[in-house]
Design a protein around this motif. Structure first.
Motif, PDB file in Angstrom:
ATOM      1  N   PHE A 156      43.376  -4.745 106.804  1.00 43.79           N
ATOM      2  CA  PHE A 156      42.969  -3.374 106.504  1.00 43.79           C
ATOM      3  C   PHE A 156      41.463  -3.326 106.303  1.00 43.79           C
ATOM      4  O   PHE A 156      40.896  -4.091 105.513  1.00 43.79           O
ATOM      5  N   ASN A 157      40.806  -2.438 107.027  1.00 40.93           N
ATOM      6  CA  ASN A 157      39.395  -2.169 106.740  1.00 40.93           C
ATOM      7  C   ASN A 157      39.282  -1.279 105.509  1.00 40.93           C
ATOM      8  O   ASN A 157      38.389  -1.453 104.680  1.00 40.93           O
ATOM      9  N   ASP A 158      40.153  -0.315 105.413  1.00 39.72           N
ATOM     10  CA  ASP A 158      40.334   0.533 104.243  1.00 39.72           C
ATOM     11  C   ASP A 158      41.734   1.124 104.378  1.00 39.72           C
ATOM     12  O   ASP A 158      42.528   0.666 105.206  1.00 39.72           O
ATOM     13  N   GLU A 159      42.051   2.132 103.553  1.00 41.54           N
ATOM     14  CA  GLU A 159      43.403   2.677 103.588  1.00 41.54           C
ATOM     15  C   GLU A 159      43.672   3.529 104.827  1.00 41.54           C
ATOM     16  O   GLU A 159      44.807   3.956 105.039  1.00 41.54           O
ATOM     17  N   ARG A 160      42.675   3.767 105.661  1.00 44.91           N
ATOM     18  CA  ARG A 160      42.865   4.609 106.840  1.00 44.91           C
ATOM     19  C   ARG A 160      42.506   3.904 108.145  1.00 44.91           C
ATOM     20  O   ARG A 160      42.459   4.550 109.189  1.00 44.91           O
ATOM     21  N   SER A 161      42.240   2.629 108.121  1.00 49.00           N
ATOM     22  CA  SER A 161      41.931   1.930 109.363  1.00 49.00           C
ATOM     23  C   SER A 161      42.280   0.459 109.225  1.00 49.00           C
ATOM     24  O   SER A 161      42.249  -0.096 108.122  1.00 49.00           O
ATOM     25  N   MET A 162      42.623  -0.161 110.354  1.00 54.26           N
ATOM     26  CA  MET A 162      42.931  -1.585 110.367  1.00 54.26           C
ATOM     27  C   MET A 162      42.518  -2.164 111.706  1.00 54.26           C
ATOM     28  O   MET A 162      42.389  -1.456 112.710  1.00 54.26           O
ATOM     29  N   THR A 163      42.303  -3.487 111.719  1.00 56.66           N
ATOM     30  CA  THR A 163      41.930  -4.224 112.912  1.00 56.66           C
ATOM     31  C   THR A 163      42.953  -5.323 113.133  1.00 56.66           C
ATOM     32  O   THR A 163      43.282  -6.058 112.209  1.00 56.66           O
ATOM     33  N   CYS A 164      43.471  -5.437 114.358  1.00 53.50           N
ATOM     34  CA  CYS A 164      44.440  -6.471 114.713  1.00 53.50           C
ATOM     35  C   CYS A 164      43.909  -7.232 115.921  1.00 53.50           C
ATOM     36  O   CYS A 164      43.421  -6.629 116.881  1.00 53.50           O
ATOM     37  N   ALA A 165      43.998  -8.569 115.893  1.00 51.61           N
ATOM     38  CA  ALA A 165      43.487  -9.388 116.987  1.00 51.61           C
ATOM     39  C   ALA A 165      44.356 -10.623 117.147  1.00 51.61           C
ATOM     40  O   ALA A 165      44.934 -11.125 116.178  1.00 51.61           O
ATOM     41  N   ARG A 166      44.466 -11.108 118.383  1.00 55.47           N
ATOM     42  CA  ARG A 166      45.162 -12.362 118.644  1.00 55.47           C
ATOM     43  C   ARG A 166      44.305 -13.521 118.165  1.00 55.47           C
ATOM     44  O   ARG A 166      43.088 -13.397 117.982  1.00 55.47           O
ATOM     45  N   ALA A 167      44.946 -14.669 117.984  1.00 55.27           N
ATOM     46  CA  ALA A 167      44.212 -15.840 117.496  1.00 55.27           C
ATOM     47  C   ALA A 167      43.122 -16.261 118.473  1.00 55.27           C
ATOM     48  O   ALA A 167      42.058 -16.749 118.060  1.00 55.27           O
ATOM     49  N   ASP A 168      43.366 -16.084 119.781  1.00 61.10           N
ATOM     50  CA  ASP A 168      42.349 -16.460 120.774  1.00 61.10           C
ATOM     51  C   ASP A 168      41.288 -15.378 120.969  1.00 61.10           C
ATOM     52  O   ASP A 168      40.380 -15.536 121.778  1.00 61.10           O
ATOM     53  N   ARG A 169      41.448 -14.236 120.242  1.00 57.99           N
ATOM     54  CA  ARG A 169      40.495 -13.127 120.296  1.00 57.99           C
ATOM     55  C   ARG A 169      40.382 -12.498 121.681  1.00 57.99           C
ATOM     56  O   ARG A 169      39.419 -11.772 121.954  1.00 57.99           O
ATOM     57  N   LYS A 170      41.357 -12.744 122.572  1.00 58.72           N
ATOM     58  CA  LYS A 170      41.330 -12.127 123.884  1.00 58.72           C
ATOM     59  C   LYS A 170      41.887 -10.711 123.871  1.00 58.72           C
ATOM     60  O   LYS A 170      41.753  -9.982 124.850  1.00 58.72           O
ATOM     61  N   LEU A 171      42.544 -10.339 122.783  1.00 58.34           N
ATOM     62  CA  LEU A 171      43.115  -9.003 122.671  1.00 58.34           C
ATOM     63  C   LEU A 171      42.906  -8.505 121.255  1.00 58.34           C
ATOM     64  O   LEU A 171      43.215  -9.205 120.280  1.00 58.34           O
ATOM     65  N   SER A 172      42.344  -7.317 121.125  1.00 56.33           N
ATOM     66  CA  SER A 172      42.042  -6.755 119.815  1.00 56.33           C
ATOM     67  C   SER A 172      42.341  -5.265 119.828  1.00 56.33           C
ATOM     68  O   SER A 172      42.092  -4.583 120.840  1.00 56.33           O
ATOM     69  N   TYR A 173      42.885  -4.778 118.724  1.00 59.33           N
ATOM     70  CA  TYR A 173      43.218  -3.359 118.598  1.00 59.33           C
ATOM     71  C   TYR A 173      42.542  -2.799 117.344  1.00 59.33           C
ATOM     72  O   TYR A 173      42.454  -3.479 116.313  1.00 59.33           O
ATOM     73  N   GLN A 174      42.102  -1.561 117.440  1.00 59.64           N
ATOM     74  CA  GLN A 174      41.598  -0.805 116.305  1.00 59.64           C
ATOM     75  C   GLN A 174      42.535   0.370 116.077  1.00 59.64           C
ATOM     76  O   GLN A 174      42.735   1.185 116.978  1.00 59.64           O
ATOM     77  N   PHE A 175      43.124   0.452 114.877  1.00 63.64           N
ATOM     78  CA  PHE A 175      44.040   1.537 114.538  1.00 63.64           C
ATOM     79  C   PHE A 175      43.432   2.398 113.454  1.00 63.64           C
ATOM     80  O   PHE A 175      42.749   1.892 112.551  1.00 63.64           O
ATOM     81  N   ALA A 176      43.688   3.696 113.543  1.00 61.25           N
ATOM     82  CA  ALA A 176      43.214   4.649 112.525  1.00 61.25           C
ATOM     83  C   ALA A 176      44.374   5.529 112.115  1.00 61.25           C
ATOM     84  O   ALA A 176      45.244   5.857 112.937  1.00 61.25           O
ATOM     85  N   ARG A 177      44.385   5.929 110.855  1.00 62.42           N
ATOM     86  CA  ARG A 177      45.446   6.787 110.346  1.00 62.42           C
ATOM     87  C   ARG A 177      44.941   8.219 110.200  1.00 62.42           C
ATOM     88  O   ARG A 177      43.853   8.457 109.666  1.00 62.42           O
ATOM     89  N   ASP A 178      45.723   9.160 110.690  1.00 62.12           N
ATOM     90  CA  ASP A 178      45.336  10.567 110.613  1.00 62.12           C
ATOM     91  C   ASP A 178      45.453  11.071 109.178  1.00 62.12           C
ATOM     92  O   ASP A 178      46.275  10.565 108.409  1.00 62.12           O
TER      93      ASP A 178
END
Length: 316
Positions: free
Chosen positions: A294-316
């Motif tokens: 969690f970056n904060d209560e309204r956003s998070m970052t998810c990534a694979r261990a090899d860092r070849k795939l990364s997602y940024q999620f935000a909450r409305d």
């Protein structure tokens, strides 16, 4: 004529494809697959690949909800009638307040009468001359020697303020920060990725429920994606685990279930290709795992261990 025949054959071909997808889902649904049961219900509801039939849709929604499918549970909940509250009273529009009878207060017990000897001693003590009271030791110690000047008022006020500030600072430093309720943070609100509903988290495309003290399970609706120049119809199951830690980190594992691979790209693909989905039918075990924080209560970052795939999620 050739162009007319091709244009007339194209819609029929699309209908045949959707009918084939529906039959594949229906076979899995009859075998007890709750994801397929939900999708069959949804297709019966909107008439995709089959004729619209709300009764059959509700039947399959009920079967999927009985297995705990969160999207089906949401559909069943929406179908329930609202609870009616009966109104009482004389027609004034407001219900009369309940009459609460309060018991009479119990009078306090009377003190017992003093013994004759004790009463006599009190009377005698009343007529005796008052004895001088001794000066308390604490007062005597506080007396300043003759000739000593009292401290100025502003100096005393500053000293008291400084002492209060030190006490408040000590109390603040001793109180640890409150931990973030990670389960509630995930389940509260709708999540998006690239301004589109997320397929791994609660959103218009996926529904989630808490499966244990530190785990959440999500199921997506039917999605389409173009992979390698062909359209892929699939859904995804996601498991969020390790949500009981204090540093805002957890694991996100997801696995795709592909039901159909088209011979050409889908013009209305819902999800952009990210290279983690293959154009082959069936469950694509063992799936993928992301490390999330969690970056904060309204956003998070998810990534694979090899860092070849990364997602940024935000909450409305």
């Amino acid at each position: 004529m050739v162009c007319l025949l091709l244009s007339a054959a194209s819609p029929a071909s699309d209908d045949d494809v959707q009918a084939g997808i529906f039959q594949t889902y229906l076979k899995l649904a009859e075998q007890g697959d709750m994801n397929a049961q939900y999708i069959v219900a949804h297709r019966y509801e909107i008439g995709k690949g089959t004729g619209a039939d709300i009764d059959k849709a509700n039947y399959w929604y009920d079967r999927a909800a009985a297995k705990g499918h969160p999207l089906a549970l949401r559909k069943v909940e929406e179908r329930r009638p609202p609870v009616e509250i009966a109104e009482t009273g004389s027609g004034s529009g407001t219900a009369p307040s309940p009459v609460i009878k309060v018991a009479d207060p119990v009078p306090p017990p009377k003190p017992p009468a003093a013994a004759p000897a004790a009463r006599a001693s009190k009377v005698a003590a009343k007529h005796e001359p008052a004895k001088p009271r001794a000066q308390p030791a604490s007062v005597a110690r506080q007396e300043k020697p003759h000739g000593a000047a009292p401290a100025p008022a502003h100096v005393a006020a500053e000293s008291r303020a400084k002492e209060g500030h030190m006490v408040a600072k000590a109390v603040t430093e001793q109180v640890p920060p409150a931990p973030v309720d990670m389960i509630a943070t995930v389940l509260r609100g709708q999540w998006s990725r690239n301004r589109q509903p997320a397929e791994f988290l609660p959103s218009a495309r996926a529904a989630c429920l808490q499966s244990s003290r530190a785990e959440i399970v999500c199921f997506s609706s039917e999605l389409t994606r173009n992979v390698g120049g062909v359209g892929v119809t699939y859904n995804v199951k996601t498991v969020l685990s390790g949500l009981d830690n204090r540093d805002g980190r957890f694991a996100l594992s997801y696995v795709y279930n592909v039901l159909h691979v088209a011979s050409r790209p889908e013009p209305e693909a819902l999800v952009p290709d990210t290279g983690d989905l293959q154009a082959r039918t069936g469950w694509q075990e063992p799936g993928h795992t992301l490390d999330c924080r969690f970056n904060d209560e309204r956003s998070m970052t998810c990534a694979r261990a090899d860092r070849k795939l990364s997602y940024q999620f935000a909450r409305d």
